[in-house]
Design a protein around this motif. Sequence first.
Motif, PDB file in Angstrom:
ATOM      1  N   GLU A  91      41.590  48.651  43.642  1.00  0.00           N
ATOM      2  CA  GLU A  91      41.528  47.540  42.681  1.00  0.00           C
ATOM      3  C   GLU A  91      42.803  46.708  42.700  1.00  0.00           C
ATOM      4  O   GLU A  91      42.761  45.485  42.508  1.00  0.00           O
ATOM      5  CB  GLU A  91      41.305  48.115  41.277  1.00  0.00           C
ATOM      6  CG  GLU A  91      41.010  47.088  40.230  1.00  0.00           C
ATOM      7  CD  GLU A  91      40.727  47.752  38.893  1.00  0.00           C
ATOM      8  OE1 GLU A  91      39.662  47.516  38.339  1.00  0.00           O
ATOM      9  OE2 GLU A  91      41.586  48.524  38.416  1.00  0.00           O
ATOM     10  N   LYS A  92      43.938  47.357  42.954  1.00  0.00           N
ATOM     11  CA  LYS A  92      45.229  46.646  42.923  1.00  0.00           C
ATOM     12  C   LYS A  92      45.587  46.008  44.258  1.00  0.00           C
ATOM     13  O   LYS A  92      46.650  45.386  44.366  1.00  0.00           O
ATOM     14  CB  LYS A  92      46.345  47.623  42.546  1.00  0.00           C
ATOM     15  CG  LYS A  92      46.357  47.981  41.071  1.00  0.00           C
ATOM     16  CD  LYS A  92      47.503  48.920  40.752  1.00  0.00           C
ATOM     17  CE  LYS A  92      47.264  49.583  39.414  1.00  0.00           C
ATOM     18  NZ  LYS A  92      47.970  50.825  39.225  1.00  0.00           N
ATOM     19  N   LEU A  93      44.748  46.165  45.276  1.00  0.00           N
ATOM     20  CA  LEU A  93      45.072  45.569  46.580  1.00  0.00           C
ATOM     21  C   LEU A  93      45.255  44.066  46.424  1.00  0.00           C
ATOM     22  O   LEU A  93      44.535  43.411  45.654  1.00  0.00           O
ATOM     23  CB  LEU A  93      43.958  45.852  47.587  1.00  0.00           C
ATOM     24  CG  LEU A  93      44.024  47.225  48.267  1.00  0.00           C
ATOM     25  CD1 LEU A  93      42.704  47.533  48.951  1.00  0.00           C
ATOM     26  CD2 LEU A  93      45.175  47.281  49.261  1.00  0.00           C
ATOM     27  N   ASP A  94      46.212  43.518  47.195  1.00  0.00           N
ATOM     28  CA  ASP A  94      46.461  42.078  47.097  1.00  0.00           C
ATOM     29  C   ASP A  94      45.649  41.311  48.139  1.00  0.00           C
ATOM     30  O   ASP A  94      45.960  40.185  48.474  1.00  0.00           O
ATOM     31  CB  ASP A  94      47.962  41.785  47.192  1.00  0.00           C
ATOM     32  CG  ASP A  94      48.543  42.195  48.528  1.00  0.00           C
ATOM     33  OD1 ASP A  94      47.797  42.681  49.392  1.00  0.00           O
ATOM     34  OD2 ASP A  94      49.770  42.016  48.707  1.00  0.00           O
ATOM     35  N   LEU A 204      45.571  33.423  46.966  1.00  0.00           N
ATOM     36  CA  LEU A 204      44.599  34.515  46.793  1.00  0.00           C
ATOM     37  C   LEU A 204      45.278  35.736  46.180  1.00  0.00           C
ATOM     38  O   LEU A 204      44.759  36.344  45.234  1.00  0.00           O
ATOM     39  CB  LEU A 204      43.972  34.899  48.144  1.00  0.00           C
ATOM     40  CG  LEU A 204      43.073  33.859  48.810  1.00  0.00           C
ATOM     41  CD1 LEU A 204      42.593  34.366  50.168  1.00  0.00           C
ATOM     42  CD2 LEU A 204      41.877  33.508  47.928  1.00  0.00           C
ATOM     43  N   LYS A 205      46.438  36.088  46.723  1.00  0.00           N
ATOM     44  CA  LYS A 205      47.177  37.243  46.172  1.00  0.00           C
ATOM     45  C   LYS A 205      47.502  37.027  44.705  1.00  0.00           C
ATOM     46  O   LYS A 205      47.371  37.933  43.879  1.00  0.00           O
ATOM     47  CB  LYS A 205      48.505  37.424  46.926  1.00  0.00           C
ATOM     48  CG  LYS A 205      48.354  38.084  48.255  1.00  0.00           C
ATOM     49  CD  LYS A 205      49.724  38.315  48.874  1.00  0.00           C
ATOM     50  CE  LYS A 205      49.517  38.656  50.340  1.00  0.00           C
ATOM     51  NZ  LYS A 205      50.684  39.048  51.049  1.00  0.00           N
ATOM     52  N   ILE A 211      44.269  38.307  37.736  1.00  0.00           N
ATOM     53  CA  ILE A 211      43.053  38.931  37.181  1.00  0.00           C
ATOM     54  C   ILE A 211      43.361  40.380  36.798  1.00  0.00           C
ATOM     55  O   ILE A 211      43.072  40.827  35.682  1.00  0.00           O
ATOM     56  CB  ILE A 211      41.900  38.877  38.207  1.00  0.00           C
ATOM     57  CG1 ILE A 211      41.475  37.427  38.462  1.00  0.00           C
ATOM     58  CG2 ILE A 211      40.709  39.712  37.716  1.00  0.00           C
ATOM     59  CD1 ILE A 211      40.604  37.251  39.710  1.00  0.00           C
ATOM     60  N   HIS A 212      43.963  41.111  37.732  1.00  0.00           N
ATOM     61  CA  HIS A 212      44.212  42.535  37.482  1.00  0.00           C
ATOM     62  C   HIS A 212      45.179  42.740  36.322  1.00  0.00           C
ATOM     63  O   HIS A 212      44.885  43.449  35.360  1.00  0.00           O
ATOM     64  CB  HIS A 212      44.758  43.212  38.745  1.00  0.00           C
ATOM     65  CG  HIS A 212      45.040  44.650  38.521  1.00  0.00           C
ATOM     66  ND1 HIS A 212      46.245  45.100  38.038  1.00  0.00           N
ATOM     67  CD2 HIS A 212      44.255  45.737  38.641  1.00  0.00           C
ATOM     68  CE1 HIS A 212      46.188  46.409  37.885  1.00  0.00           C
ATOM     69  NE2 HIS A 212      44.996  46.811  38.250  1.00  0.00           N
ATOM     70  N   ASP A 213      46.338  42.097  36.409  1.00  0.00           N
ATOM     71  CA  ASP A 213      47.365  42.345  35.387  1.00  0.00           C
ATOM     72  C   ASP A 213      46.964  41.724  34.053  1.00  0.00           C
ATOM     73  O   ASP A 213      47.258  42.281  32.994  1.00  0.00           O
ATOM     74  CB  ASP A 213      48.722  41.785  35.848  1.00  0.00           C
ATOM     75  CG  ASP A 213      49.219  42.497  37.108  1.00  0.00           C
ATOM     76  OD1 ASP A 213      48.611  43.504  37.504  1.00  0.00           O
ATOM     77  OD2 ASP A 213      50.207  42.025  37.706  1.00  0.00           O
ATOM     78  N   ILE A 225      51.465  35.837  32.307  1.00  0.00           N
ATOM     79  CA  ILE A 225      51.394  36.307  33.705  1.00  0.00           C
ATOM     80  C   ILE A 225      50.879  35.163  34.578  1.00  0.00           C
ATOM     81  O   ILE A 225      51.426  34.874  35.646  1.00  0.00           O
ATOM     82  CB  ILE A 225      50.453  37.539  33.790  1.00  0.00           C
ATOM     83  CG1 ILE A 225      51.102  38.756  33.123  1.00  0.00           C
ATOM     84  CG2 ILE A 225      50.071  37.845  35.241  1.00  0.00           C
ATOM     85  CD1 ILE A 225      50.153  39.920  32.862  1.00  0.00           C
ATOM     86  N   GLU A 226      49.834  34.483  34.106  1.00  0.00           N
ATOM     87  CA  GLU A 226      49.258  33.377  34.878  1.00  0.00           C
ATOM     88  C   GLU A 226      50.292  32.266  35.084  1.00  0.00           C
ATOM     89  O   GLU A 226      50.443  31.737  36.198  1.00  0.00           O
ATOM     90  CB  GLU A 226      48.023  32.828  34.159  1.00  0.00           C
ATOM     91  CG  GLU A 226      47.330  31.716  34.933  1.00  0.00           C
ATOM     92  CD  GLU A 226      46.219  31.075  34.115  1.00  0.00           C
ATOM     93  OE1 GLU A 226      45.045  31.385  34.378  1.00  0.00           O
ATOM     94  OE2 GLU A 226      46.533  30.255  33.219  1.00  0.00           O
TER      95      GLU A 226
END
Length: 254
Positions: A91-94, A204-205, A211-213, A225-226
Motif C-alpha cells: 500500500e505504501k509503494l510509491d 504520481l509518487k 492519498i496514503h498519508d 500534507i497535500e
Amino acid sequence: MADVELSVEAGTATVLINRPDALNALSGPVMDELDRAVTQLEGNSEIRGAIVTGSGRAFVAGADIEEISRLDPESGLAFARRGQGIFSRIEKLDKPVIAAVNGFALGGGCELAMACHIRIASTKAKFGQPEVKLGILPGFGGTQRLPRLVGRGVATQILLSGAMIPAEEALRIGLVNEVVAPDELDGRARAVLQEILANGPHALKACLAAIHDGLASTQDAGLEIEAKLFSATCGTDEMREGTRAFLEKRSPKF
Ligand code: COA
C-alpha cells in the motif's frame, strides 16, 4: 516453479501468485516469496508500476487454513503482524500497483487486493472475508481497509456475514474499480497502468503519498500534507515540461 513469480517488462512488474492447486492460498512459503517480490518492487528502479494477479481459477483464496488451524495467541499475533507488514508495504509503494483479480479473492486474498492501489476484476472474481466462518477475524488488514473503501455499514455486513460477493456487486459497492470479461482482464489492467505511467513520475509518487498519508490523518492534517507535496512539485523540471507541453499544445515528455 516458484509460488510467487515476478517478471518485469518495459517498466511493468507482474507479480503472479502461483500455487493454483491450493487456490493460491498464502502459506508461509508463499508469504516469504511475496515478501521478496515486494522488496523488488520497492528497490528496483526499473519497475515503475506493478500488476498483482493469481494463476488458475483464484486470485488468492486466503491465508492457508491448515497453517491457521495450528495458531495460538502468540503465534497468531506474529502471523497477523507479518501479513499486515507485507500488505502495508504494498500500500505504501510509491509506484502504482493494480490488482487484476481473476477469481476468488477471499480472506487474505481480498485483503491483498485491498492493499493494492486499484482493483480491476474479471466477471469470474468473487470477494469476501469469510474468516468468521472459521472462528477468527481478518488479520491482514481487512477490518481496517474494507470500511475505508466501501463505508462502515457495507463493510460490517461483509465482515460479519462472511458472505461471498460477486464481481458486479463488488463494483456496485466500490470494492473494485472496474469489471471486465476474463479474457480482457490482463489487457485492461495493463492499459490502465500505461495510462497512469504516461504522467509525471514525481507527480504520481506525490499523489500516492498524499492519498496514503492523508487517509491516515485528519482532513486538516491531510490538507497540510497535500499542500507540502504540491509545493514540492512546483518548479521541478517535470512541472516545467508538463505545463509547457500544455501551452505548446503537444504531449509532455517525462
Ligand atoms: N487454505 C488452504 N487450502 C485451501 C484454501 C485455503 N485458504 N482455499 C482452498 N484451498 C485448497 C482446498 O483445500 C483444496 O485442496 P485439495 O484439492 O487438496 O482438497 C483446493 O484448494 C481447491 O479448493 P476446493 O475447496 O476444493 O475448491 P472449491 O471450488 O470447491 O471451493 C472455495 C473454492 C474458494 C469456495 C473454497 O476453497 C474455500 O472456501 N476456501 C477457503 C476460503 C477461506 O475461508 N479463506 C479465508 C482463509 S482465512
